[in-house]
Design an enzyme around this catalytic site. Structure first.
Site, PDB file in Angstrom:
ATOM      1  N   ASP A   9       0.866  -1.166   0.000  1.00 41.93           N
ATOM      2  CA  ASP A   9       0.000   0.000   0.000  1.00 41.93           C
ATOM      3  C   ASP A   9       0.911   1.226   0.000  1.00 41.93           C
ATOM      4  O   ASP A   9       2.071   1.150   0.398  1.00 41.93           O
ATOM      5  CB  ASP A   9      -0.895  -0.028   1.245  1.00 41.93           C
ATOM      6  CG  ASP A   9      -1.672   1.252   1.431  1.00 41.93           C
ATOM      7  OD1 ASP A   9      -2.473   1.595   0.548  1.00 41.93           O
ATOM      8  OD2 ASP A   9      -1.451   1.918   2.464  1.00 41.93           O
ATOM      9  N   ALA A  10       0.382   2.371  -0.432  1.00 45.28           N
ATOM     10  CA  ALA A  10       1.222   3.574  -0.532  1.00 45.28           C
ATOM     11  C   ALA A  10       1.078   4.496   0.670  1.00 45.28           C
ATOM     12  O   ALA A  10       2.020   4.684   1.453  1.00 45.28           O
ATOM     13  CB  ALA A  10       0.890   4.331  -1.824  1.00 45.28           C
ATOM     14  N   TYR A  11      -0.112   5.070   0.853  1.00 44.63           N
ATOM     15  CA  TYR A  11      -0.294   6.146   1.816  1.00 44.63           C
ATOM     16  C   TYR A  11      -0.423   5.608   3.240  1.00 44.63           C
ATOM     17  O   TYR A  11      -1.318   4.830   3.536  1.00 44.63           O
ATOM     18  CB  TYR A  11      -1.509   6.992   1.422  1.00 44.63           C
ATOM     19  CG  TYR A  11      -1.295   7.634   0.064  1.00 44.63           C
ATOM     20  CD1 TYR A  11      -0.389   8.685  -0.078  1.00 44.63           C
ATOM     21  CD2 TYR A  11      -1.941   7.162  -1.067  1.00 44.63           C
ATOM     22  CE1 TYR A  11      -0.153   9.258  -1.319  1.00 44.63           C
ATOM     23  CE2 TYR A  11      -1.707   7.727  -2.311  1.00 44.63           C
ATOM     24  CZ  TYR A  11      -0.809   8.771  -2.424  1.00 44.63           C
ATOM     25  OH  TYR A  11      -0.552   9.332  -3.658  1.00 44.63           O
ATOM     26  N   ARG A  45      -6.920  12.461   7.199  1.00 41.52           N
ATOM     27  CA  ARG A  45      -6.741  11.063   6.817  1.00 41.52           C
ATOM     28  C   ARG A  45      -8.023  10.253   7.032  1.00 41.52           C
ATOM     29  O   ARG A  45      -8.414   9.456   6.168  1.00 41.52           O
ATOM     30  CB  ARG A  45      -5.600  10.458   7.636  1.00 41.52           C
ATOM     31  CG  ARG A  45      -5.358   8.969   7.379  1.00 41.52           C
ATOM     32  CD  ARG A  45      -5.024   8.690   5.946  1.00 41.52           C
ATOM     33  NE  ARG A  45      -4.564   7.313   5.755  1.00 41.52           N
ATOM     34  CZ  ARG A  45      -4.458   6.730   4.572  1.00 41.52           C
ATOM     35  NH1 ARG A  45      -4.792   7.377   3.458  1.00 41.52           N
ATOM     36  NH2 ARG A  45      -4.009   5.483   4.482  1.00 41.52           N
ATOM     37  N   SER A 122      -2.483   0.803  -4.770  1.00 47.15           N
ATOM     38  CA  SER A 122      -2.974   1.930  -3.985  1.00 47.15           C
ATOM     39  C   SER A 122      -4.300   2.467  -4.498  1.00 47.15           C
ATOM     40  O   SER A 122      -4.625   2.370  -5.681  1.00 47.15           O
ATOM     41  CB  SER A 122      -1.937   3.059  -4.034  1.00 47.15           C
ATOM     42  OG  SER A 122      -2.414   4.242  -3.431  1.00 47.15           O
ATOM     43  N   ASN A 123      -5.036   3.094  -3.570  1.00 46.77           N
ATOM     44  CA  ASN A 123      -6.212   3.881  -3.939  1.00 46.77           C
ATOM     45  C   ASN A 123      -5.837   5.111  -4.757  1.00 46.77           C
ATOM     46  O   ASN A 123      -6.672   5.682  -5.449  1.00 46.77           O
ATOM     47  CB  ASN A 123      -6.946   4.356  -2.677  1.00 46.77           C
ATOM     48  CG  ASN A 123      -7.868   3.309  -2.092  1.00 46.77           C
ATOM     49  OD1 ASN A 123      -8.298   2.378  -2.766  1.00 46.77           O
ATOM     50  ND2 ASN A 123      -8.175   3.453  -0.809  1.00 46.77           N
TER      51      ASN A 123
END
Length: 227
Positions: A9-11, A45, A122-123
């Site tokens: 995942d990224a964030y 977030r 990722s989203n």
């Protein structure tokens, strides 16, 4: 079955989602933000994530950049900062170049040295993801940056996790999926990935139908989980 593919995942996992508010708060003349930047970052977030889930449920997808802006607008209004257009623009600009967590470059390099395929899932929409990858200087350790825009629905929809096998031709059991979001790690476990939850906040495990195989405090142990 041995792990051949490591998906991140990224964030919040590779990139520090609090970095934009923290950096802006440290700039001269940002006293109002400095007094509440941590709360604003958390609000931002949480709303960003909530809007992805709600949009997935009601079938009204949009790029992640839109929910990022919507979440920020809510957070700014809650803290009484919604009248500061310059601050809004600055925070959004900083979000496009978030800091990677300190261990990220070394972890990715170690996995690549071990012959693993490494990618982001990722989203985030492709443009914002590319900005963050470039800013962090980690593109050379990634074989792909996969975005939910390919399927038009946010995580944890199964169609998102399908992107990994479609791109790399691997079985779910060959994949180590790493996320700092407990719900994401749980959903990926239910999909069939071997999952590691990067529990940076030391939170309880989410009460969901599936649980991650591994819980780690950050990404440092990840190469050991993919021998």
């Amino acid at each position: 079955m041995p792990i051949t593919t490591c998906i991140f995942d990224a964030y919040g996992t590779l990139f520090d989602v609090g970095a934009a508010a923290r950096a802006a708060a440290a700039e001269p003349g940002r006293d109002a933000l400095a007094a509440c930047w941590q709360e604003l970052a958390e609000d931002w977030r949480q709303k960003q994530l909530q809007y992805t889930w709600l949009r997935a449920v009601i079938g009204e997808h949009c790029p992640f950049w839109q929910v990022t802006q919507d979440g920020l607008d809510w957070a700014l209004e809650r803290r009484g900062l919604d009248g500061d257009a310059e601050l809004r623009g600055r925070l959004l600009a900083l979000y496009r170049e978030l800091d990677a967590y300190p261990e990220v470059p070394q972890v990715l390099a170690a996995l690549k040295a071990a012959g693993k395929t490494c990618a982001i899932l990722s989203n985030g929409n492709p443009e914002m993801l590319q900005d963050s990858v470039d800013a962090a200087g980690i593109g050379g350790s990634l074989d792909a940056v996969l975005s939910v825009e390919e399927v038009g629905v946010f995580k944890p929809a199964r169609a998102v996790y399908d992107l990994v096998g479609r791109r790399f031709g691997c079985a779910p059991a060959e994949v180590l999926f790493v996320s700092s979001n407990g719900w994401d790690a749980a959903a990926a476990a239910g999909y069939g990935f071997v999952t590691a939850w990067a529990n940076r906040a030391g939170a309880p495990v989410d009460r969901l139908p599936h649980r991650p195989a591994h819980v780690v405090p950050d990404l440092t142990p990840i190469p050991e989980l993919a021998p």
